[in-house]
Design a protein around this motif. Sequence first.
Motif, mmCIF file in Angstrom:
data_model
loop_
_atom_site.group_PDB
_atom_site.id
_atom_site.type_symbol
_atom_site.label_atom_id
_atom_site.label_comp_id
_atom_site.label_asym_id
_atom_site.label_seq_id
_atom_site.Cartn_x
_atom_site.Cartn_y
_atom_site.Cartn_z
ATOM 1 N N GLU A 1 -22.969 3.570 -28.043
ATOM 2 C CA GLU A 1 -22.198 4.681 -27.502
ATOM 3 C C GLU A 1 -23.057 5.866 -27.076
ATOM 4 O OE1 GLU A 1 -18.978 4.461 -26.885
ATOM 5 O OE2 GLU A 1 -18.918 2.442 -27.733
ATOM 6 N N ASP B 1 -14.983 -4.577 -37.501
ATOM 7 C CA ASP B 1 -14.931 -5.644 -36.493
ATOM 8 C C ASP B 1 -13.485 -5.992 -36.137
ATOM 9 O OD1 ASP B 1 -17.677 -5.806 -36.394
ATOM 10 O OD2 ASP B 1 -17.833 -7.644 -37.578
ATOM 11 N N GLU C 1 -12.055 -3.236 -33.922
ATOM 12 C CA GLU C 1 -12.658 -3.226 -32.592
ATOM 13 C C GLU C 1 -12.195 -4.398 -31.750
ATOM 14 O OE1 GLU C 1 -16.722 -1.623 -31.667
ATOM 15 O OE2 GLU C 1 -17.160 -3.760 -31.573
ATOM 16 N N ASN C 2 -11.892 -5.513 -32.374
ATOM 17 C CA ASN C 2 -11.527 -6.724 -31.640
ATOM 18 C C ASN C 2 -10.030 -6.873 -31.399
ATOM 19 O OD1 ASN C 2 -14.202 -7.638 -31.372
ATOM 20 N ND2 ASN C 2 -14.174 -8.511 -33.432
ATOM 21 N N ARG D 1 -23.176 0.277 -33.220
ATOM 22 C CA ARG D 1 -22.086 0.898 -32.458
ATOM 23 C C ARG D 1 -22.499 2.267 -31.931
ATOM 24 N NH1 ARG D 1 -18.893 -2.298 -36.301
ATOM 25 N NH2 ARG D 1 -17.555 -3.626 -35.021
ATOM 26 N N ASN E 1 -16.462 -4.416 -22.959
ATOM 27 C CA ASN E 1 -17.024 -4.783 -24.261
ATOM 28 C C ASN E 1 -18.063 -5.893 -24.128
ATOM 29 O OD1 ASN E 1 -15.447 -2.874 -25.472
ATOM 30 N ND2 ASN E 1 -13.974 -4.317 -26.343
ATOM 31 N N VAL F 1 -15.293 2.462 -33.299
ATOM 32 C CA VAL F 1 -14.687 1.160 -33.027
ATOM 33 C C VAL F 1 -13.530 1.274 -32.045
ATOM 34 C CG1 VAL F 1 -15.327 0.319 -35.319
ATOM 35 C CG2 VAL F 1 -12.992 1.119 -34.918
ATOM 36 N N CYS F 2 -13.014 2.491 -31.837
ATOM 37 C CA CYS F 2 -11.895 2.674 -30.915
ATOM 38 C C CYS F 2 -12.392 2.704 -29.475
ATOM 39 C CB CYS F 2 -11.142 3.957 -31.240
ATOM 40 S SG CYS F 2 -10.226 3.881 -32.801
ATOM 41 N N ASP F 3 -11.524 2.319 -28.558
ATOM 42 C CA ASP F 3 -11.884 2.284 -27.145
ATOM 43 C C ASP F 3 -11.996 3.686 -26.555
ATOM 44 O OD1 ASP F 3 -11.785 -0.652 -26.786
ATOM 45 O OD2 ASP F 3 -9.649 -0.396 -27.211
ATOM 46 N N THR G 1 -24.061 -7.074 -31.868
ATOM 47 C CA THR G 1 -23.902 -5.971 -32.811
ATOM 48 C C THR G 1 -25.051 -5.892 -33.807
ATOM 49 O OG1 THR G 1 -22.592 -7.328 -34.337
ATOM 50 C CG2 THR G 1 -21.393 -6.088 -32.656
#
Length: 272
Positions: free
Chosen positions: A163, A102, A105-106, A159, A226, A129-131, A236
């Motif tokens: 995706e 988290d 990701e944030n 997640r 997001n 978690v990566c963009d 989530t």
Amino acid sequence: MSDTRKFETIKVEVDDAVGRLTLNRPERLNAIGATMLRELADAARWFDTHHDLRVVILSGAGRAFSAGADLKDSPLGQSAPASHRSWLARREGGQLGLRAADALENMHAVTIAQVHGYAVGGGVVLMAVCDLRVVADDASFFIPEIELGIPLAWGGIPRLVREIGPALTKELVMTCRRFTPDEAKSIGFVNRVVPPARLKDEVEKLAQQLTAMPSVPVAITKEHVNSVARAMSAGTTSFADGDVLLGSFGEEESRAAAAAYRGKTFGRKSPD
């Protein structure tokens, strides 16, 4: 302005608008233990103190991006009932992965996963978690948690559903099968697949493209996308996955599966 901070299992640096976070346990294929999870969360907060930081590149030192959760230094190692620690203390171990994921990701900066070698289990979650994700064409991915007798945690299920969708998430997690960079790109999980010799340059080029863009709309676009993704997936939905992980960890069947997996895996030079 350049800045660094000392950690035990990772390396971090900021050079003007670009930061780098390197998983730094090459002798263990960057396996993720409790110490690394705590340090990843701390690093995310440290990066956010650099207000002009635009991009953070997440990579792994040595032969692999990450071999996933460290089976010899498990984040759950001190969370078993036999440890005689309080439930709250044991629960902390179960939540370390989710909290690290988290936090990464944030982060305010746009994050790019630079992936080579193996990305296994928790390593796949770190990718998620990566963009953005750029991978070498000889990389290999799989999620072995169910074979280990435990569910995929660390917020991995929501997640992956976000995706790649529910059906593929079920297949990849339930079968534990390997999947290739080309398949990962075809299902929308990665942005670019390049030869290993070009991986670093491709990521650096992408980072420079991003930092050349106006900062405000880039930041707003990250938050906007997001927010839409969270709305589409109803959040989530992983607040208790650490508790589920602890429950599975104590089951006899799970312990037997974990022992069998260790026997099959340890002693080899790379995950199988």
